[in-house]
Design a protein around this motif. Sequence first.
Motif, PDB file in Angstrom:
ATOM      1  N   GLU A   1       6.299 -26.829  51.098  1.00 42.66           N
ATOM      2  CA  GLU A   1       5.554 -27.762  51.946  1.00 42.66           C
ATOM      3  C   GLU A   1       5.389 -29.129  51.301  1.00 42.66           C
ATOM      4  N   LEU A   2       5.519 -29.224  49.973  1.00 43.69           N
ATOM      5  CA  LEU A   2       5.369 -30.531  49.337  1.00 43.69           C
ATOM      6  C   LEU A   2       6.491 -31.484  49.729  1.00 43.69           C
ATOM      7  N   GLN A   3       7.594 -30.971  50.201  1.00 44.80           N
ATOM      8  CA  GLN A   3       8.679 -31.840  50.612  1.00 44.80           C
ATOM      9  C   GLN A   3       8.304 -32.691  51.822  1.00 44.80           C
ATOM     10  N   GLN A   4       7.170 -32.401  52.452  1.00 44.45           N
ATOM     11  CA  GLN A   4       6.729 -33.177  53.610  1.00 44.45           C
ATOM     12  C   GLN A   4       6.024 -34.473  53.186  1.00 44.45           C
ATOM     13  N   LEU A   5       5.760 -34.668  51.896  1.00 49.70           N
ATOM     14  CA  LEU A   5       5.091 -35.873  51.412  1.00 49.70           C
ATOM     15  C   LEU A   5       6.151 -36.874  50.973  1.00 49.70           C
ATOM     16  N   PRO A   6       6.396 -37.946  51.727  1.00 46.91           N
ATOM     17  CA  PRO A   6       7.458 -38.892  51.355  1.00 46.91           C
ATOM     18  C   PRO A   6       7.041 -39.769  50.184  1.00 46.91           C
TER      19      PRO A   6
ATOM     20  N   GLU B   1       9.634 -37.677  41.706  1.00 45.43           N
ATOM     21  CA  GLU B   1      10.320 -38.379  42.793  1.00 45.43           C
ATOM     22  C   GLU B   1      10.504 -39.863  42.468  1.00 45.43           C
ATOM     23  N   MET B   2       9.691 -40.414  41.560  1.00 45.47           N
ATOM     24  CA  MET B   2       9.792 -41.817  41.152  1.00 45.47           C
ATOM     25  C   MET B   2      10.575 -41.959  39.844  1.00 45.47           C
ATOM     26  N   GLN B   3      11.293 -40.902  39.448  1.00 46.38           N
ATOM     27  CA  GLN B   3      12.072 -40.878  38.201  1.00 46.38           C
ATOM     28  C   GLN B   3      11.169 -40.970  36.977  1.00 46.38           C
ATOM     29  N   GLY B   4       9.921 -40.552  37.125  1.00 42.22           N
ATOM     30  CA  GLY B   4       8.984 -40.560  36.011  1.00 42.22           C
ATOM     31  C   GLY B   4       8.674 -39.153  35.536  1.00 42.22           C
ATOM     32  N   GLU B   5       7.562 -39.029  34.823  1.00 45.16           N
ATOM     33  CA  GLU B   5       7.241 -37.746  34.220  1.00 45.16           C
ATOM     34  C   GLU B   5       5.745 -37.671  33.953  1.00 45.16           C
ATOM     35  N   LEU B   6       5.192 -36.465  34.051  1.00 49.33           N
ATOM     36  CA  LEU B   6       3.789 -36.221  33.744  1.00 49.33           C
ATOM     37  C   LEU B   6       3.718 -35.243  32.579  1.00 49.33           C
ATOM     38  N   LEU B   7       3.063 -35.666  31.500  1.00 50.03           N
ATOM     39  CA  LEU B   7       2.935 -34.836  30.304  1.00 50.03           C
ATOM     40  C   LEU B   7       1.467 -34.504  30.087  1.00 50.03           C
ATOM     41  N   VAL B   8       1.164 -33.219  29.832  1.00 47.62           N
ATOM     42  CA  VAL B   8      -0.206 -32.762  29.642  1.00 47.62           C
ATOM     43  C   VAL B   8      -0.309 -32.074  28.282  1.00 47.62           C
ATOM     44  N   GLY B   9      -1.308 -32.454  27.509  1.00 50.67           N
ATOM     45  CA  GLY B   9      -1.515 -31.841  26.207  1.00 50.67           C
ATOM     46  C   GLY B   9      -2.946 -32.042  25.755  1.00 50.67           C
TER      47      GLY B   9
ATOM     48  N   ALA C   1      -8.749 -27.097  44.376  1.00 51.82           N
ATOM     49  CA  ALA C   1      -7.730 -26.177  44.883  1.00 51.82           C
ATOM     50  C   ALA C   1      -6.590 -25.959  43.897  1.00 51.82           C
ATOM     51  N   GLY C   2      -6.609 -26.644  42.748  1.00 53.45           N
ATOM     52  CA  GLY C   2      -5.524 -26.479  41.787  1.00 53.45           C
ATOM     53  C   GLY C   2      -4.245 -27.168  42.197  1.00 53.45           C
ATOM     54  N   LEU C   3      -4.349 -28.283  42.932  1.00 58.75           N
ATOM     55  CA  LEU C   3      -3.159 -28.971  43.422  1.00 58.75           C
ATOM     56  C   LEU C   3      -2.964 -30.345  42.798  1.00 58.75           C
ATOM     57  N   GLY C   4      -4.008 -30.911  42.149  1.00 57.37           N
ATOM     58  CA  GLY C   4      -3.955 -32.294  41.686  1.00 57.37           C
ATOM     59  C   GLY C   4      -2.808 -32.575  40.745  1.00 57.37           C
ATOM     60  N   LEU C   5      -2.688 -31.814  39.646  1.00 58.84           N
ATOM     61  CA  LEU C   5      -1.625 -32.052  38.677  1.00 58.84           C
ATOM     62  C   LEU C   5      -0.253 -31.690  39.245  1.00 58.84           C
ATOM     63  N   TYR C   6      -0.233 -30.663  40.097  1.00 59.77           N
ATOM     64  CA  TYR C   6       1.043 -30.256  40.703  1.00 59.77           C
ATOM     65  C   TYR C   6       1.590 -31.376  41.594  1.00 59.77           C
ATOM     66  N   ILE C   7       0.704 -31.951  42.422  1.00 58.85           N
ATOM     67  CA  ILE C   7       1.117 -33.044  43.312  1.00 58.85           C
ATOM     68  C   ILE C   7       1.485 -34.282  42.497  1.00 58.85           C
ATOM     69  N   SER C   8       0.684 -34.596  41.472  1.00 61.00           N
ATOM     70  CA  SER C   8       0.969 -35.768  40.639  1.00 61.00           C
ATOM     71  C   SER C   8       2.322 -35.624  39.949  1.00 61.00           C
ATOM     72  N   ASP C   9       2.599 -34.423  39.437  1.00 58.41           N
ATOM     73  CA  ASP C   9       3.884 -34.174  38.787  1.00 58.41           C
ATOM     74  C   ASP C   9       5.028 -34.334  39.773  1.00 58.41           C
ATOM     75  N   TYR C  10       4.838 -33.857  40.995  1.00 55.58           N
ATOM     76  CA  TYR C  10       5.866 -33.991  42.035  1.00 55.58           C
ATOM     77  C   TYR C  10       6.123 -35.465  42.349  1.00 55.58           C
ATOM     78  N   PHE C  11       5.048 -36.250  42.528  1.00 52.18           N
ATOM     79  CA  PHE C  11       5.207 -37.669  42.843  1.00 52.18           C
ATOM     80  C   PHE C  11       5.958 -38.402  41.738  1.00 52.18           C
TER      81      PHE C  11
END
Length: 427
Positions: free
Chosen positions: A271-276, A395-403, A382-392
């Motif tokens: 369903e995340l593919q619906q977020l352009p 899609e922008m050729q970037g990366e999310l690192l958590v430590g 809901a446990g979606l914040g980091l998942y959505i941020s990582d997806y975005f």
Amino acid sequence: MKIRAFLVCLLCVLAAEAVLLFFFAFRQRDSGQDAVLVNDAVWSVQQDWEDMPHHENHTGLDYVVLDRDGAVLYRTGPGLSESLNAAVRHRDTILDIQTDNELVGKILIYNDASRIFREERQSVILFIGTAMLIQCGICVGYLLYLNHRVARPFRQLSGFAERVAGGNLDIPLKMDRQNLFGAFTESFDLMRTELKKARRAEAVANAEKKELVAKLSHDIKTPVASIKAASEVGAAIASQERIRDNYRMIIQKADQINTLINNLFTATLEELQQLPVNPEDIRSDELVPLLENADYLHRAAIPAVPDCVLYADKLRLQQVFDNLFANSYKYADTEIVITVEDDGRYLTVTMQDAGGGVGDDELPLLKEKFRRGRNAENVEGAGLGLYISDYFLKEMQGELLVGNGEKGLRVSIRIALSGRGTAHDAG
């Protein structure tokens, strides 16, 4: 309506002042003089005619006394008309001086009406000019007031609506009942709250759906596996080829059912593919307002951002920062330290709080959908914040690192520099 009435009245006042200024600037003043003072001057000259060098002027008028031959016998000051021709050109008052009913000379009373008129006109111009400056100041002050009370709240309301339209429901709208949009502000924030509740309920429903699909998959897979195993045994001991073909058909259908069940289980993750996400070139200094907007509790000092061009979607990048700040507010509730670095390929924005971080065993799981740390048990989400941020960011050729940092959780947002996204893909 009140603003229109104010502007109409102000324009009318300015027009009236302009007309008054024009009138005083170009009107002609009567050149006549005070008859009483003129008579006093003539009478005093007649009384002192025989001793004009010792004559004293008590009228306040400026005048020149001539004898019958035009010679000057007395003058009150310099710069006066000293001949009949000069007096006529200057429109001075010319009167005869008689003693014993005999014409002995002339008195030329200086016409100072033009000087008085100039002084009055200058006073009027100064007064009206000052009044107009004051009114202009009032107008400027009123415009600043309108900007503070109307335009600025409207821009904030517009930005809030854009965030809500983009799906960000975590940032509250600051309410100010003193401006004209106070009631609208409260209504919009109530709408955001209700939408957030609806989204949370939707997330819970999605989680329950996922759990239901997992349970059904397990329950269905067990009898399907039994059918497949029995069919394999039947195919092995069958004596006729036709019966073995039937068993093989059952085995094939069992495998097909198993594949469909696996597809059903993974379908909820699509369903995340619906977020352009629409990345484009943006200047790095545009990150500053995004960070300031996300940090609505002012827990962080925004550092200077190196000058470069980024490849990003501003709306989605704002959502990333909003999610990260909201997570820090909810789970750490401490000050946030932000650093920004340019390594030649990425602009890295690092956020670190002092909330103690999470367990090392939880770090690899934080970016998964519906995954939450043990410290989030009593906090809504809901446990979606980091998942959505990582997806975005991907899609922008970037990366999310958590430590984990020295005092708490450290999150690095790596934003691709413009023109280097292709190289990143190739690497």
